[in-house]
Design an enzyme around this catalytic site. Structure first.
Site, PDB file in Angstrom:
ATOM      1  N   LYS A   1      -2.845   5.138  -1.159  1.00 44.52           N
ATOM      2  CA  LYS A   1      -2.361   5.712   0.012  1.00 44.52           C
ATOM      3  C   LYS A   1      -0.727   5.813   0.129  1.00 44.52           C
ATOM      4  O   LYS A   1      -0.184   4.852  -0.185  1.00 44.52           O
ATOM      5  CB  LYS A   1      -2.950   4.579   1.032  1.00 44.52           C
TER       6      LYS A   1
ATOM      7  N   LYS B   1       4.578   2.949   4.032  1.00 49.52           N
ATOM      8  CA  LYS B   1       5.956   2.968   4.102  1.00 49.52           C
ATOM      9  C   LYS B   1       6.859   1.795   3.565  1.00 49.52           C
ATOM     10  O   LYS B   1       7.851   1.692   3.044  1.00 49.52           O
ATOM     11  CB  LYS B   1       6.599   2.871   5.754  1.00 49.52           C
TER      12      LYS B   1
ATOM     13  N   LYS C   1      -2.828  -6.266   0.968  1.00 51.84           N
ATOM     14  CA  LYS C   1      -1.381  -6.899   1.042  1.00 51.84           C
ATOM     15  C   LYS C   1      -1.185  -8.261   0.275  1.00 51.84           C
ATOM     16  O   LYS C   1      -0.165  -8.507  -0.033  1.00 51.84           O
ATOM     17  CB  LYS C   1      -1.061  -6.803   2.477  1.00 51.84           C
TER      18      LYS C   1
END
Ligand code: AQP
Length: 333
Positions: free
Chosen positions: A197, A200, A115
């Protein structure tokens, strides 16, 4: 804490529209624990703000995520369903756990590394200490098991380390939780890049199938899924795209991989992709129908949020007060 009943805890961030990754890796399995465990399922809005959120979207998605919990079969009479920011003990315990979590441990978390690479302009302290808040979520309820997708396993392992470290200093403080990772669906990959992965918050909408996508959209997205230049539907090394589609098909139909290989023997990828899309859309249709009914009753959802927060607070208060006492904080209540 619950008359010999084991406790299950999990949460989902309202940080975007939920994907079939969230569904197959977590949500779909939640309801199956309700009989055996005392279950707490939380909409973890405080985790979501580690990445910038538009306030109106965050608010809307908090309702939507709770509605999806219920649509996926979580009965609010059997499970405690609530919103993280409604139970202030999460943030309070997180501060305490931060003081027992090492900088080096947090630096090794892959989610933090991923992230911070994706949000290089906002590498905030919350993103770094996210696992301490997640440990607080889990430990507040003296949790035995945490059903999660495989991407969250590292965080649950850190939570266990924190709990064991604190139990050594202050005996019997926390139950040490175990992650439960579903056999199938534990890591659904992006349709655009099957080495990554499905997330969302991915900016490419074709990489993701949302739980609430309509049938045509689902089929279109699967048709465009990245595969390989081979034509045989077979689970094998190097066939990441097909392996991912086979996993998804298996989760939605209950079929084993060898059965799927036989079913599509001599047929091309086009036919297989269509079958995956149809199986996915058919399985999600009843969830979508229930979701729309639940979401249309906003007052009902708010009543549920209040009830869930009261139930959760009762347990959270007891654990936090035990921790504060053991650490030496003066209690005047
Ligand atoms: N692709 C996935 N396959 C299987 N399980 C998955 N989960 C998430 N993606 C997949 C599981 O869903 C639960 C809730 O996840 P989360 O919302 O708390 O955060 P996350 O793991 O960071 O999920 P996302 O979709 O990738 O969210 P963003 O993009 O906001 O970071 C967890 O049990 C997770 O394992």
């Amino acid at each position: 804490m619950f008359q010999n009943q084991l406790v299950s805890y999990s949460g989902i961030q309202p940080s975007g529209n939920l994907t079939i990754g969230n569904y197959l890796g977590a949500l779909k399995n939640f309801a199956s624990y309700s009989e055996k465990y005392k279950c707490f399922y939380c909409v973890v809005d405080e985790h979501a703000i580690t990445v910038r959120q538009n306030p109106a979207d965050l608010r809307r998605r908090t309702y939507e995520t709770l509605a999806l919990y219920m649509a996926a079969g979580l009965d609010p009479e059997k499970n405690t369903l609530y919103v993280q920011s409604h139970v202030h003990e999460h943030a309070e315990l997180a501060w305490i756990l931060n003081c027992f979590t090492m900088f080096g441990e947090l630096s090794r978390m892959t989610q933090f590394k991923d992230k911070s690479a994706r949000h290089a302009d906002n590498i905030n302290a919350g993103l770094f200490t996210y696992p301490a808040l997640m440990a607080a979520d889990i430990l507040l309820y003296q949790t035995d098991v945490v059903p999660v997708g495989v991407d969250q396993k590292q965080h649950v392992e850190l939570c266990r380390d924190i709990a064991m470290r604190m139990n050594q200093l202050y005996p019997d403080l926390f139950t040490v939780p175990e992650p439960i990772i579903a056999k199938s669906g534990k890591k659904i990959m992006s349709l655009a890049d099957p080495t990554k992965k499905m997330s969302k918050s991915d900016e490419n909408p074709n990489a993701i199938v949302y739980i609430l996508d309509d049938k045509d959209t689902i089929i279109r997205k699967f048709k465009r899924a990245v595969t390989d230049s081979d034509t045989v539907v077979r689970y094998a090394e190097g066939k990441d795209g097909i392996n991912n589609l086979m996993s998804i098909y298996s989760c939605f139909t209950g079929k084993e991989f060898d059965e799927i290989e036989r079913e599509f023997d001599g047929k091309g990828y086009g036919e297989f992709k269509l079958a995956v899309g149809e199986a996915c859309a058919d399985a999600l249709a009843p969830v979508q129908k229930r979701y729309n009914e639940i979401l249309s009753d906003k007052a009902g959802l708010e009543a549920q949020m209040k009830k869930g927060a009261e139930e959760a607070s009762y347990v959270a208060r007891r654990t936090l007060s035990k921790v504060q006492k053991k650490l030496g904080f003066v209690q005047v209540r």
